[in-house]
Design a protein around this motif. Sequence first.
Motif, PDB file in Angstrom:
ATOM      1  N   ILE A 256      -5.652  -2.633  -0.371  1.00 15.58           N
ATOM      2  CA  ILE A 256      -4.668  -2.715  -1.457  1.00 15.58           C
ATOM      3  C   ILE A 256      -5.008  -1.714  -2.556  1.00 15.58           C
ATOM      4  O   ILE A 256      -4.125  -1.021  -3.075  1.00 15.58           O
ATOM      5  CB  ILE A 256      -4.599  -4.155  -2.005  1.00 15.58           C
ATOM      6  N   ALA A 257      -6.279  -1.589  -2.903  1.00 18.18           N
ATOM      7  CA  ALA A 257      -6.682  -0.665  -3.968  1.00 18.18           C
ATOM      8  C   ALA A 257      -6.443   0.793  -3.566  1.00 18.18           C
ATOM      9  O   ALA A 257      -5.909   1.588  -4.361  1.00 18.18           O
ATOM     10  CB  ALA A 257      -8.157  -0.887  -4.318  1.00 18.18           C
ATOM     11  N   ILE A 258      -6.819   1.156  -2.362  1.00 18.86           N
ATOM     12  CA  ILE A 258      -6.618   2.539  -1.907  1.00 18.86           C
ATOM     13  C   ILE A 258      -5.129   2.833  -1.765  1.00 18.86           C
ATOM     14  O   ILE A 258      -4.670   3.922  -2.111  1.00 18.86           O
ATOM     15  CB  ILE A 258      -7.375   2.784  -0.587  1.00 18.86           C
ATOM     16  N   GLY A 259      -4.371   1.866  -1.277  1.00 16.77           N
ATOM     17  CA  GLY A 259      -2.927   2.033  -1.196  1.00 16.77           C
ATOM     18  C   GLY A 259      -2.304   2.207  -2.570  1.00 16.77           C
ATOM     19  O   GLY A 259      -1.410   3.038  -2.761  1.00 16.77           O
ATOM     20  N   GLY A 260      -2.800   1.445  -3.537  1.00 15.63           N
ATOM     21  CA  GLY A 260      -2.301   1.582  -4.909  1.00 15.63           C
ATOM     22  C   GLY A 260      -2.619   2.948  -5.493  1.00 15.63           C
ATOM     23  O   GLY A 260      -1.779   3.549  -6.172  1.00 15.63           O
TER      24      GLY A 260
ATOM     25  N   GLY B 111       0.609   4.781   1.021  1.00 17.28           N
ATOM     26  CA  GLY B 111       0.221   3.786   0.031  1.00 17.28           C
ATOM     27  C   GLY B 111       0.944   2.467   0.222  1.00 17.28           C
ATOM     28  O   GLY B 111       0.337   1.394   0.188  1.00 17.28           O
ATOM     29  N   VAL B 112       2.248   2.534   0.446  1.00 17.37           N
ATOM     30  CA  VAL B 112       3.029   1.311   0.677  1.00 17.37           C
ATOM     31  C   VAL B 112       2.542   0.606   1.941  1.00 17.37           C
ATOM     32  O   VAL B 112       2.402  -0.623   1.965  1.00 17.37           O
ATOM     33  CB  VAL B 112       4.538   1.636   0.759  1.00 17.37           C
ATOM     34  N   ALA B 113       2.260   1.372   2.988  1.00 18.29           N
ATOM     35  CA  ALA B 113       1.786   0.779   4.244  1.00 18.29           C
ATOM     36  C   ALA B 113       0.431   0.098   4.065  1.00 18.29           C
ATOM     37  O   ALA B 113       0.210  -1.009   4.568  1.00 18.29           O
ATOM     38  CB  ALA B 113       1.710   1.848   5.327  1.00 18.29           C
ATOM     39  N   LEU B 114      -0.477   0.740   3.339  1.00 14.32           N
ATOM     40  CA  LEU B 114      -1.798   0.134   3.117  1.00 14.32           C
ATOM     41  C   LEU B 114      -1.694  -1.138   2.282  1.00 14.32           C
ATOM     42  O   LEU B 114      -2.367  -2.137   2.571  1.00 14.32           O
ATOM     43  CB  LEU B 114      -2.738   1.134   2.450  1.00 14.32           C
ATOM     44  N   ILE B 115      -0.868  -1.099   1.254  1.00 13.95           N
ATOM     45  CA  ILE B 115      -0.673  -2.300   0.430  1.00 13.95           C
ATOM     46  C   ILE B 115      -0.071  -3.420   1.272  1.00 13.95           C
ATOM     47  O   ILE B 115      -0.507  -4.575   1.195  1.00 13.95           O
ATOM     48  CB  ILE B 115       0.206  -1.980  -0.789  1.00 13.95           C
ATOM     49  N   ALA B 116       0.924  -3.087   2.093  1.00 14.37           N
ATOM     50  CA  ALA B 116       1.564  -4.094   2.948  1.00 14.37           C
ATOM     51  C   ALA B 116       0.565  -4.691   3.937  1.00 14.37           C
ATOM     52  O   ALA B 116       0.560  -5.908   4.165  1.00 14.37           O
ATOM     53  CB  ALA B 116       2.746  -3.482   3.683  1.00 14.37           C
ATOM     54  N   CYS B 117      -0.294  -3.855   4.512  1.00 14.87           N
ATOM     55  CA  CYS B 117      -1.307  -4.357   5.448  1.00 14.87           C
ATOM     56  C   CYS B 117      -2.288  -5.289   4.752  1.00 14.87           C
ATOM     57  O   CYS B 117      -2.658  -6.336   5.295  1.00 14.87           O
ATOM     58  CB  CYS B 117      -2.064  -3.203   6.094  1.00 14.87           C
ATOM     59  N   GLY B 118      -2.712  -4.913   3.554  1.00 16.36           N
ATOM     60  CA  GLY B 118      -3.646  -5.750   2.813  1.00 16.36           C
ATOM     61  C   GLY B 118      -3.047  -7.089   2.434  1.00 16.36           C
ATOM     62  O   GLY B 118      -3.672  -8.142   2.603  1.00 16.36           O
ATOM     63  N   ILE B 119      -1.816  -7.078   1.947  1.00 17.72           N
ATOM     64  CA  ILE B 119      -1.163  -8.330   1.556  1.00 17.72           C
ATOM     65  C   ILE B 119      -0.871  -9.192   2.780  1.00 17.72           C
ATOM     66  O   ILE B 119      -1.073 -10.410   2.756  1.00 17.72           O
ATOM     67  CB  ILE B 119       0.117  -8.032   0.754  1.00 17.72           C
TER      68      ILE B 119
END
Length: 71
Positions: free
Chosen positions: A13-17, A56-64
């Motif tokens: 989430i942090a890296i995606g952000g 970034g959106v993909a990484l945040i989505a994966c984390g959530i």
Amino acid sequence: METSEYFFLFLFIAIGGLSLTAALFNMEWFFTTRQAATFVNWLGRFGARLFYGILGVALIACGITGLVIFK
């Protein structure tokens, strides 16, 4: 879920952000790094911003998703 799993999900989430923020605000320091400059050379600045925004959106989505599923 163990602590290390939470750590990696929050890291996603942090890296995606960071990636999404850099793409939205066109951060010069981000796009002049050697790794990002490769994508700037291949795709142009707009294409690199689009790539990093989607990443970034993909990484945040994966984390959530990981936090919700493995709760």
